[in-house]
Design a protein around this motif. Structure first.
Motif, PDB file in Angstrom:
ATOM      1  N   THR A  46       1.019  -0.954  -0.353  1.00 45.20           N
ATOM      2  CA  THR A  46      -0.371  -0.310   0.195  1.00 45.20           C
ATOM      3  C   THR A  46       1.158   1.102  -0.442  1.00 45.20           C
ATOM      4  OG1 THR A  46      -1.971   0.992   0.916  1.00 45.20           O
ATOM      5  CG2 THR A  46      -0.185   0.260   1.961  1.00 45.20           C
ATOM      6  N   THR A  47       0.317   2.651  -0.290  1.00 46.70           N
ATOM      7  CA  THR A  47       1.290   3.947  -0.430  1.00 46.70           C
ATOM      8  C   THR A  47      -0.069   4.561   1.221  1.00 46.70           C
ATOM      9  OG1 THR A  47      -0.230   4.579  -2.006  1.00 46.70           O
ATOM     10  CG2 THR A  47       1.550   4.168  -2.565  1.00 46.70           C
ATOM     11  N   LEU A  94      10.525   4.874   3.766  1.00 46.06           N
ATOM     12  CA  LEU A  94       8.823   4.429   3.956  1.00 46.06           C
ATOM     13  C   LEU A  94       8.581   5.385   5.324  1.00 46.06           C
ATOM     14  CD1 LEU A  94       8.002   1.329   3.964  1.00 46.06           C
ATOM     15  CD2 LEU A  94       8.223   2.466   2.152  1.00 46.06           C
ATOM     16  N   ARG A  95       8.385   7.099   4.552  1.00 43.93           N
ATOM     17  CA  ARG A  95       8.590   8.100   5.953  1.00 43.93           C
ATOM     18  C   ARG A  95       7.501   8.366   6.732  1.00 43.93           C
ATOM     19  NH1 ARG A  95      13.772   9.993   4.643  1.00 43.93           N
ATOM     20  NH2 ARG A  95      14.042  10.678   2.339  1.00 43.93           N
ATOM     21  N   GLY A  96       6.479   7.482   6.521  1.00 46.98           N
ATOM     22  CA  GLY A  96       5.442   7.507   7.384  1.00 46.98           C
ATOM     23  C   GLY A  96       5.441   6.521   8.025  1.00 46.98           C
ATOM     24  N   LEU A 131      12.233  13.096  -1.929  1.00 42.38           N
ATOM     25  CA  LEU A 131      10.843  14.019  -2.019  1.00 42.38           C
ATOM     26  C   LEU A 131      10.263  14.571  -0.188  1.00 42.38           C
ATOM     27  CD1 LEU A 131       8.154  11.729  -3.259  1.00 42.38           C
ATOM     28  CD2 LEU A 131       9.221  14.214  -4.410  1.00 42.38           C
ATOM     29  N   ALA A 132      10.710  14.153   1.015  1.00 38.56           N
ATOM     30  CA  ALA A 132      10.942  14.952   1.671  1.00 38.56           C
ATOM     31  C   ALA A 132      11.405  15.577   2.230  1.00 38.56           C
ATOM     32  CB  ALA A 132      12.118  13.514   2.875  1.00 38.56           C
ATOM     33  N   PHE A 158       4.463  12.287  -1.507  1.00 42.10           N
ATOM     34  CA  PHE A 158       5.222  11.288  -1.884  1.00 42.10           C
ATOM     35  C   PHE A 158       4.828  10.098  -2.871  1.00 42.10           C
ATOM     36  CE2 PHE A 158       5.581  11.210   2.933  1.00 42.10           C
ATOM     37  CZ  PHE A 158       7.039  11.948   2.966  1.00 42.10           C
ATOM     38  N   MET A 159       5.318   9.209  -3.300  1.00 40.16           N
ATOM     39  CA  MET A 159       5.172   8.109  -4.474  1.00 40.16           C
ATOM     40  C   MET A 159       4.321   8.047  -4.032  1.00 40.16           C
ATOM     41  SD  MET A 159       9.228   7.193  -5.412  1.00 40.16           S
ATOM     42  CE  MET A 159       8.411   6.230  -7.019  1.00 40.16           C
TER      43      MET A 159
END
Length: 336
Positions: free
Chosen positions: A130-131, A173-175, A287-288, A305-306
């Protein structure tokens, strides 16, 4: 000299590649895999160099080289340690969340130990379940491969243990990062498999672009076929690769085939945060970073984000415009 690993078994098949990335010759008579070559580098290197010279001169015709046939130069490695040598990037991260950066970050490198058992091929997709909430991001970096490094090596002597250089997409995975760091045990789920460009090269092959443990050329990131970043890898690099290797080896030896990354390549602009390429800057390598700058300037990020279907390409070119390492070219796709 340029080397690559064709997709074959778990650890690839070693080939020597010419400077223009058009021809290759099998190197299995010297070493079956990249790891086998680096394990016995003092013996393998001159033999591989001889093959490279014959390929360059046309003494041997070689076969056509296709980047899509390549795995990462080391499809799996005994160790992958990623630094954060561009402290400008770290400073922006903390500024965006109103956190003061400790002064020690300018003198003591940050580094984490990533997963090295399943690197992605340079043109394989980034597969995610998932994103939603993941914050999928790319990170364009420079990386090196060492031979055996003794514990306690000096930063100066560490430079002699850097045998090969490459570039990498260190997927993040920044989240998931904040919760993992909040546990006080570092990254794990938030750092999935990374992908390296098809070709790695010796420091000598880079000429004067490699000096004092830094690679001084732009690292180009193209997101969905639009230029996203072209920062200079040799600029604003607080810690060179000799310092990063020495940091990793402070309390342990490093085995041959250790991969060490630079962290996200990041440039300042006039002493402050960088600007997008479209606004006259050199852009960013993840992107961050643009999201951090948007937060600092506008109170909230605007760039997403992507998402599934997005494409990221990462490449580095020499001064004549020729690709040095080949191209990382990845789509983000949903796990089936």
């Amino acid at each position: 000299m340029k080397l690559a690993s064709l997709k074959s078994g778990r650890d690839g098949q070693l080939v020597v590649v010419n400077s223009s990335l058009t021809k290759m010759i099998s190197a299995t008579d010297v070493a079956p895999t990249m790891q086998a070559a680096i394990d016995n580098w003092s013996d393998a290197e001159p033999k591989l160099q001889a093959l490279f010279s014959k390929l360059e001169s046309g003494e041997v015709a070689g076969e056509d080289f296709n980047q899509a046939d390549c795995h990462s130069p080391l499809p799996r490695a005994y160790q992958w340690a990623d630094g954060s040598a561009y402290v400008n990037h770290v400073e922006l991260v903390r500024k965006a969340r109103n956190a003061e950066m400790p002064a020690s970050f300018w003198t003591d490198p940050l580094m984490y130990q990533g997963g090295s058992d399943s690197f992605l091929a340079p043109q394989s997709p980034i597969v995610m379940p998932t994103t939603e909430g993941f914050g999928v991001d790319f990170e364009a970096e420079v990386a090196i491969i060492t031979d055996d490094v003794p514990m306690g090596v000096s930063a100066e002597d560490a430079l002699n243990h850097i045998k090969l250089i490459m570039i990498v997409n260190d997927v993040s995975l920044r989240g998931l990062i904040p919760n993992e760091l909040g546990k006080g045990f570092g990254f794990f789920q938030s750092k999935p498999s990374s992908a390296f460009a098809p070709v790695c090269v010796t420091p000598k092959q880079l000429g004067d672009a490699w000096s004092d443990g830094k690679l001084s050329l732009p690292l180009v990131s193209t997101l969905n076929n639009e230029m996203f970043g072209k920062p200079e890898a040799g600029v604003d690099m607080t810690f060179n690769f000799g310092q990063l290797v020495a940091h990793a080896a402070r309390t342990r030896p490093l085995c041959a085939g250790t991969v060490i990354g630079s962290g996200t390549v990041s440039n300042k602009l006039d002493g402050g945060p960088g600007k997008p390429v479209a606004e006259g800057g050199v852009g960013y390598s993840c992107l961050a970073e643009i999201r951090m700058i948007e937060t600092i300037n506008h109170g909230a990020p605007k760039t997403a984000f992507m998402q599934f279907g997005d494409n990221i390409k990462i490449e580095m070119f020499d001064k004549s415009g020729e690709s040095i390492f080949g191209q990382i070219n990845q789509d983000l796709v949903k796990q089936s």
